[in-house]
Design an enzyme around this catalytic site. Structure first.
Site, PDB file in Angstrom:
ATOM      1  N   TYR A 159       0.689  -1.430  -0.225  1.00 15.14           N
ATOM      2  CA  TYR A 159      -0.247  -0.100   0.280  1.00 15.14           C
ATOM      3  C   TYR A 159       0.615   1.631   0.098  1.00 15.14           C
ATOM      4  O   TYR A 159       0.909   2.237  -1.078  1.00 15.14           O
ATOM      5  CB  TYR A 159      -0.872   0.087   0.881  1.00 15.14           C
ATOM      6  CG  TYR A 159      -1.861   1.162   1.337  1.00 15.14           C
ATOM      7  CD1 TYR A 159      -2.629   1.546   0.118  1.00 15.14           C
ATOM      8  CD2 TYR A 159      -1.071   2.100   2.125  1.00 15.14           C
ATOM      9  CE1 TYR A 159      -4.094   2.650   0.490  1.00 15.14           C
ATOM     10  CE2 TYR A 159      -2.009   3.420   2.488  1.00 15.14           C
ATOM     11  CZ  TYR A 159      -3.578   3.378   1.483  1.00 15.14           C
ATOM     12  OH  TYR A 159      -3.872   5.114   1.609  1.00 15.14           O
ATOM     13  N   LYS A 163       1.273   4.240  -3.204  1.00 19.43           N
ATOM     14  CA  LYS A 163       1.002   5.605  -3.008  1.00 19.43           C
ATOM     15  C   LYS A 163       2.039   6.645  -2.413  1.00 19.43           C
ATOM     16  O   LYS A 163       1.692   7.596  -3.519  1.00 19.43           O
ATOM     17  CB  LYS A 163       0.575   5.665  -1.128  1.00 19.43           C
ATOM     18  CG  LYS A 163      -1.126   5.448  -0.397  1.00 19.43           C
ATOM     19  CD  LYS A 163      -1.601   5.999  -1.386  1.00 19.43           C
ATOM     20  CE  LYS A 163      -2.875   5.531  -2.204  1.00 19.43           C
ATOM     21  NZ  LYS A 163      -4.189   6.015  -2.933  1.00 19.43           N
TER      22      LYS A 163
HETATM   23  N1  LIG Z   1      -8.816   6.902   5.146  1.00 17.97           N
HETATM   24  C1  LIG Z   1      -7.935   6.901   5.330  1.00 17.97           C
HETATM   25  O1  LIG Z   1      -7.238   6.992   6.783  1.00 17.97           O
HETATM   26  C2  LIG Z   1      -7.452   7.385   4.716  1.00 17.97           C
HETATM   27  C3  LIG Z   1      -5.323   7.738   4.637  1.00 17.97           C
HETATM   28  C4  LIG Z   1      -4.492   8.127   3.184  1.00 17.97           C
HETATM   29  C5  LIG Z   1      -5.042   8.162   2.146  1.00 17.97           C
HETATM   30  N2  LIG Z   1      -6.271   7.506   2.004  1.00 17.97           N
HETATM   31  C6  LIG Z   1      -6.749   7.491   1.004  1.00 17.97           C
HETATM   32  O2  LIG Z   1      -7.771   8.022  -0.114  1.00 17.97           O
HETATM   33  C7  LIG Z   1      -8.100   7.324  -1.219  1.00 17.97           C
HETATM   34  C8  LIG Z   1     -10.381   7.217  -0.179  1.00 17.97           C
HETATM   35  O3  LIG Z   1      -9.869   5.938   0.285  1.00 17.97           O
HETATM   36  P1  LIG Z   1     -11.368   5.881   1.822  1.00 17.97           P
HETATM   37  O4  LIG Z   1     -10.638   6.371   3.168  1.00 17.97           O
HETATM   38  O5  LIG Z   1     -12.479   6.940   1.790  1.00 17.97           O
HETATM   39  O6  LIG Z   1     -11.765   4.361   1.342  1.00 17.97           O
HETATM   40  P2  LIG Z   1     -12.967   4.075   1.671  1.00 17.97           P
HETATM   41  O7  LIG Z   1     -13.895   3.990   2.629  1.00 17.97           O
HETATM   42  O8  LIG Z   1     -12.496   2.470   1.183  1.00 17.97           O
HETATM   43  O9  LIG Z   1     -13.384   3.514  -0.305  1.00 17.97           O
HETATM   44  C9  LIG Z   1     -12.765   3.394  -0.952  1.00 17.97           C
HETATM   45  C10 LIG Z   1     -13.717   3.528  -2.341  1.00 17.97           C
HETATM   46  O10 LIG Z   1     -12.840   3.623  -3.088  1.00 17.97           O
HETATM   47  C11 LIG Z   1     -13.984   1.955  -4.398  1.00 17.97           C
HETATM   48  N3  LIG Z   1     -13.028   1.229  -4.817  1.00 17.97           N
HETATM   49  C12 LIG Z   1     -12.009  -0.108  -3.994  1.00 17.97           C
HETATM   50  N4  LIG Z   1     -11.253  -0.478  -5.174  1.00 17.97           N
HETATM   51  C13 LIG Z   1     -12.746  -0.632  -6.130  1.00 17.97           C
HETATM   52  C14 LIG Z   1     -12.343  -0.680  -7.276  1.00 17.97           C
HETATM   53  N5  LIG Z   1     -11.921  -1.858  -7.715  1.00 17.97           N
HETATM   54  N6  LIG Z   1     -12.996  -0.795  -8.307  1.00 17.97           N
HETATM   55  C15 LIG Z   1     -13.793   0.001  -8.310  1.00 17.97           C
HETATM   56  N7  LIG Z   1     -14.047   0.770  -7.211  1.00 17.97           N
HETATM   57  C16 LIG Z   1     -13.516   0.465  -6.137  1.00 17.97           C
HETATM   58  C17 LIG Z   1     -14.340   1.568  -3.150  1.00 17.97           C
HETATM   59  O11 LIG Z   1     -15.474   1.124  -3.565  1.00 17.97           O
HETATM   60  P3  LIG Z   1     -16.671   0.386  -2.715  1.00 17.97           P
HETATM   61  O12 LIG Z   1     -17.097   0.943  -1.794  1.00 17.97           O
HETATM   62  O13 LIG Z   1     -17.704  -0.819  -3.632  1.00 17.97           O
HETATM   63  O14 LIG Z   1     -15.724  -0.807  -1.645  1.00 17.97           O
HETATM   64  C18 LIG Z   1     -15.017   2.978  -2.472  1.00 17.97           C
HETATM   65  O15 LIG Z   1     -15.745   4.229  -3.549  1.00 17.97           O
HETATM   66  C19 LIG Z   1      -7.476   6.295  -0.779  1.00 17.97           C
HETATM   67  O16 LIG Z   1      -6.619   7.201  -2.408  1.00 17.97           O
HETATM   68  C20 LIG Z   1      -6.883   6.218  -0.413  1.00 17.97           C
HETATM   69  O17 LIG Z   1      -5.525   5.368  -0.492  1.00 17.97           O
HETATM   70  C21 LIG Z   1      -7.153   7.112   2.597  1.00 17.97           C
END
Ligand SMILES: NC(=O)c1ccc[n+]([C@@H]2O[C@H](COP(=O)([O-])OP(=O)(O)OC[C@H]3O[C@@H](n4cnc5c(N)ncnc54)[C@H](OP(=O)(O)O)[C@@H]3O)[C@@H](O)[C@H]2O)c1
Length: 263
Positions: A159, A163
């Site tokens: 991961y 990133k």
């Molecule tokens: N949350 C954190 O602490 C954090 C920290 C640093 C960076 N980020 C970054 O922020 C971004 C959003 O993360 P988040 O926390 O919002 O994650 P999340 O709640 O798991 O949401 C991820 C989104 O991506 C979609 N997705 C995942 N795999 C997919 C696939 N194969 N095809 C189509 N859609 C897909 C998911 O769809 P489904 O709902 O159907 O699974 C969901 O809509 C990511 O790029 C992550 O790396 C997050």
């Protein structure tokens, strides 16, 4: 008012950014992995938010065919003032290496190859925003085993590496496409599905910077080749500014996807 496309906006920060932009009066096109998740997405929105949703594109970003479907639908729903490349998979749901239908590591495919290919295939917006993570600073800056075929699997490492490559991609595109404002974001560690329930940072602030970079005319948001946390510029892993590494990543993604980034 802007028209903004957000990948992975069925849940988490993508959905939150969509709601935020909708509440500001912007038109948003959302994206879900399949029609069922698209229905869930619509069901999560209020009537006033739905009024700002110009469509929900569907497609699984783990496979090249799905990435191409998403790009095609998004182009039909565009053109866009901004695209936020937000969709991602984390380390929690990757206890082992998962291979995609194309044979790639799923973390790499969804987190790196999908934003690359969508960038290459979609009509160029005015602004591009890529979601990274503070964990990118712990990554190994190498493409030697980008698919994790030789190393012992480490989901956290895979991961973090993905990133870092998102930041490299951000700066590579910013350097090549001078007519596009292209920036990266780390949202903090927040309690989404990916972040987990014990994540310590402020969830309400986490979608703000990507929405701001997509639409704001503030001087700080209107630049290119930047990287932000809570609307403040941040230091990045030094490899992200390495032009040779940027070109290596673009060439690698072009080879895997069969699509060059247009000049
Ligand atoms: N949350 C954190 O602490 C954090 C920290 C640093 C960076 N980020 C970054 O922020 C971004 C959003 O993360 P988040 O926390 O919002 O994650 P999340 O709640 O798991 O949401 C991820 C989104 O991506 C979609 N997705 C995942 N795999 C997919 C696939 N194969 N095809 C189509 N859609 C897909 C998911 O769809 P489904 O709902 O159907 O699974 C969901 O809509 C990511 O790029 C992550 O790396 C997050």
């Amino acid at each position: 008012m802007a028209r903004v496309f957000i990948t992975g906006s069925s849940d988490g920060l993508g959905l939150m950014a969509g709601r935020l932009l909708a509440s500001q009066g912007h038109a948003v096109v959302l994206h879900a992995r399949n029609p069922g998740r698209a229905e869930d997405t619509r069901a999560a929105l209020s009537q006033s938010e739905l009024a700002q949703v110009a469509g929900v594109v569907t497609g699984d970003l783990a496979g090249l065919a799905g990435m191409r479907q998403v790009a095609e639908q998004a182009n039909a729903a565009g053109p866009f003032d901004a695209v936020i490349h937000n969709a991602g998979v984390g380390h929690r749901d990757q206890p082992r290496r998962v291979a995609t239908e194309d044979g790639f590591s799923r973390v790499f495919a969804v987190n790196v190859l999908a934003p690359y290919l969508l960038t290459a295939l979609m009509k160029r917006p005015r602004r591009l925003v890529y979601l990274s993570s503070g964990l990118h600073r712990d990554a190994e800056a190498s493409l030697a085993d980008a698919q994790w075929e030789r190393r012992r699997w480490d989901g956290f490492g895979a991961y973090s590496d993905s990133k870092l490559l998102d930041v490299v991609l951000t700066f590579a595109v910013a350097r090549r496409w001078l007519d596009v404002r292209c920036n990266g974001v780390e949202p903090g560690w927040v309690p989404t599905k990916m972040g987990g329930p014990t994540a310590p940072d402020d969830l309400s602030l986490a979608p703000v910077t990507q929405a701001w970079l997509a639409v704001s005319d503030d001087d700080a948001a209107a630049g290119t080749g930047g990287y932000f946390f809570h609307q403040q510029p941040q230091q990045v892993h030094p490899a992200a500014r390495d032009v040779a590494f940027q070109d290596e990543l673009l060439a690698y993604c072009a080879r895997l996807s069969g699509t060059e980034l247009p000049s």
